[in-house]
Scaffold this motif. Sequence first.
Motif, PDB file in Angstrom:
ATOM      1  N   GLY A  22       0.800  -1.211   0.000  1.00  0.00           N
ATOM      2  CA  GLY A  22       0.000   0.000   0.000  1.00  0.00           C
ATOM      3  C   GLY A  22       0.838   1.269   0.000  1.00  0.00           C
ATOM      4  N   PRO A  23       0.223   2.383  -0.371  1.00  0.00           N
ATOM      5  CA  PRO A  23       0.925   3.663  -0.407  1.00  0.00           C
ATOM      6  C   PRO A  23       1.165   4.198   1.001  1.00  0.00           C
ATOM      7  N   VAL A  24       1.951   5.236   1.091  1.00  0.00           N
ATOM      8  CA  VAL A  24       2.102   5.979   2.339  1.00  0.00           C
ATOM      9  C   VAL A  24       1.227   7.225   2.231  1.00  0.00           C
ATOM     10  N   SER A  25       0.560   7.554   3.320  1.00  0.00           N
ATOM     11  CA  SER A  25      -0.312   8.729   3.333  1.00  0.00           C
ATOM     12  C   SER A  25       0.292   9.804   4.218  1.00  0.00           C
ATOM     13  N   ALA A  26      -0.127  11.034   3.980  1.00  0.00           N
ATOM     14  CA  ALA A  26       0.266  12.150   4.837  1.00  0.00           C
ATOM     15  C   ALA A  26      -0.897  13.126   4.917  1.00  0.00           C
ATOM     16  N   ALA A  27      -0.963  13.833   6.020  1.00  0.00           N
ATOM     17  CA  ALA A  27      -2.010  14.834   6.187  1.00  0.00           C
ATOM     18  C   ALA A  27      -1.409  16.111   6.745  1.00  0.00           C
ATOM     19  N   ALA A  28      -2.059  17.209   6.428  1.00  0.00           N
ATOM     20  CA  ALA A  28      -1.702  18.512   6.965  1.00  0.00           C
ATOM     21  C   ALA A  28      -2.975  19.146   7.514  1.00  0.00           C
ATOM     22  N   VAL A  29      -2.884  19.731   8.695  1.00  0.00           N
ATOM     23  CA  VAL A  29      -4.057  20.311   9.352  1.00  0.00           C
ATOM     24  C   VAL A  29      -3.703  21.658   9.964  1.00  0.00           C
ATOM     25  N   ILE A  30      -4.536  22.660   9.687  1.00  0.00           N
ATOM     26  CA  ILE A  30      -4.455  23.946  10.374  1.00  0.00           C
ATOM     27  C   ILE A  30      -5.682  24.030  11.272  1.00  0.00           C
ATOM     28  N   LEU A  31      -5.470  23.925  12.573  1.00  0.00           N
ATOM     29  CA  LEU A  31      -6.583  23.977  13.515  1.00  0.00           C
ATOM     30  C   LEU A  31      -7.046  25.411  13.725  1.00  0.00           C
ATOM     31  N   ASP A  32      -8.293  25.542  14.136  1.00  0.00           N
ATOM     32  CA  ASP A  32      -8.878  26.849  14.458  1.00  0.00           C
ATOM     33  C   ASP A  32      -8.709  27.089  15.950  1.00  0.00           C
ATOM     34  N   PRO A  33      -7.886  28.080  16.356  1.00  0.00           N
ATOM     35  CA  PRO A  33      -7.694  28.331  17.790  1.00  0.00           C
ATOM     36  C   PRO A  33      -9.002  28.649  18.515  1.00  0.00           C
ATOM     37  N   ALA A  34      -9.992  29.163  17.799  1.00  0.00           N
ATOM     38  CA  ALA A  34     -11.275  29.501  18.414  1.00  0.00           C
ATOM     39  C   ALA A  34     -12.184  28.286  18.562  1.00  0.00           C
ATOM     40  N   CYS A  35     -11.758  27.159  18.009  1.00  0.00           N
ATOM     41  CA  CYS A  35     -12.605  25.961  18.046  1.00  0.00           C
ATOM     42  C   CYS A  35     -11.745  24.739  18.360  1.00  0.00           C
ATOM     43  N   PRO A  36     -11.240  24.629  19.589  1.00  0.00           N
ATOM     44  CA  PRO A  36     -10.373  23.502  19.932  1.00  0.00           C
ATOM     45  C   PRO A  36     -11.128  22.174  19.873  1.00  0.00           C
ATOM     46  N   ILE A  37     -10.391  21.128  19.541  1.00  0.00           N
ATOM     47  CA  ILE A  37     -10.955  19.780  19.436  1.00  0.00           C
ATOM     48  C   ILE A  37     -10.364  18.937  20.556  1.00  0.00           C
ATOM     49  N   SER A  38     -11.219  18.408  21.396  1.00  0.00           N
ATOM     50  CA  SER A  38     -10.773  17.637  22.550  1.00  0.00           C
ATOM     51  C   SER A  38     -10.375  16.227  22.140  1.00  0.00           C
ATOM     52  N   GLY A  39      -9.297  15.715  22.734  1.00  0.00           N
ATOM     53  CA  GLY A  39      -8.916  14.322  22.543  1.00  0.00           C
ATOM     54  C   GLY A  39      -7.912  14.054  21.460  1.00  0.00           C
ATOM     55  N   LEU A  40      -7.372  15.086  20.815  1.00  0.00           N
ATOM     56  CA  LEU A  40      -6.381  14.861  19.760  1.00  0.00           C
ATOM     57  C   LEU A  40      -5.123  14.239  20.355  1.00  0.00           C
ATOM     58  N   ASP A  41      -4.591  13.235  19.663  1.00  0.00           N
ATOM     59  CA  ASP A  41      -3.425  12.515  20.176  1.00  0.00           C
ATOM     60  C   ASP A  41      -2.805  11.733  19.027  1.00  0.00           C
ATOM     61  N   ASP A  42      -1.693  11.098  19.328  1.00  0.00           N
ATOM     62  CA  ASP A  42      -1.075  10.167  18.388  1.00  0.00           C
ATOM     63  C   ASP A  42      -2.123   9.134  17.984  1.00  0.00           C
ATOM     64  N   SER A  43      -2.346   8.978  16.681  1.00  0.00           N
ATOM     65  CA  SER A  43      -3.408   8.084  16.213  1.00  0.00           C
ATOM     66  C   SER A  43      -3.213   6.647  16.690  1.00  0.00           C
ATOM     67  N   LYS A  44      -1.971   6.240  16.904  1.00  0.00           N
ATOM     68  CA  LYS A  44      -1.702   4.871  17.326  1.00  0.00           C
ATOM     69  C   LYS A  44      -2.210   4.594  18.743  1.00  0.00           C
ATOM     70  N   LYS A  45      -2.447   5.645  19.509  1.00  0.00           N
ATOM     71  CA  LYS A  45      -2.931   5.490  20.882  1.00  0.00           C
ATOM     72  C   LYS A  45      -4.457   5.479  20.957  1.00  0.00           C
TER      73      LYS A  45
END
Length: 204
Positions: A22-45
């Motif tokens: 399979g291919p290798v994937s990559a992602a890029a994310v710019i979060l909104d400081p006014a809208c924090p997302i709870s629970g973000l972590d290393d995906s493997k966890k």
Amino acid sequence: MMTERALLIAGVDEAGRGPLAGPVSAAAVILDPACPISGLDDSKKLSPARRATLERAIQEHALAWAVAWASVEEIDRLNILHASLLAMQRAVAALPIQPERILVDGNRCPDFAVETQAIIGGDGLVPAIGAASILAKVARDRLMVQMEQDFPGYGFVGHKGYPTRAHLEALRRLGPCAAHRRSFGPVRALLESTTGGMMHRLTP
């Protein structure tokens, strides 16, 4: 009095450096400081269900996000490190808003036109990198599940291309298919020892 605008910071991470297929994937994310997302972590966890929930939250609430790929052919031609860096570059280029600073998980950075910093363990330390880790992992897992339909018998649904015992047994039994990375040791060894019979699976 005007407040200073926050820098647009993109977190970048990849998924799928270790698999044999399979291919290798990559992602890029710019979060909104006014809208924090709870629970973000290393995906493997995170559990698959939690990753799926967070994927939706990231896509709905981030200022910008993108997922990109480097193909099996590019992995074999460039090596997995450089293919991963290429996928990261593609993910950032695909963002609808370009960042002013980039934070990359790991100890190597692709070349970008803005200030870039590599952070070892960044997917567990920096929310934007954690978000990128989740998007890259979920997208790649989804693709590997679909790949089982094209190449049945390898168990891609379960191991997602990683070198588990079941995958190695299937690889020995069926031979490599077009989804396998020919430059990776177990696949290369089989190809070098194989004649005729296994080679027909190298086309979809």
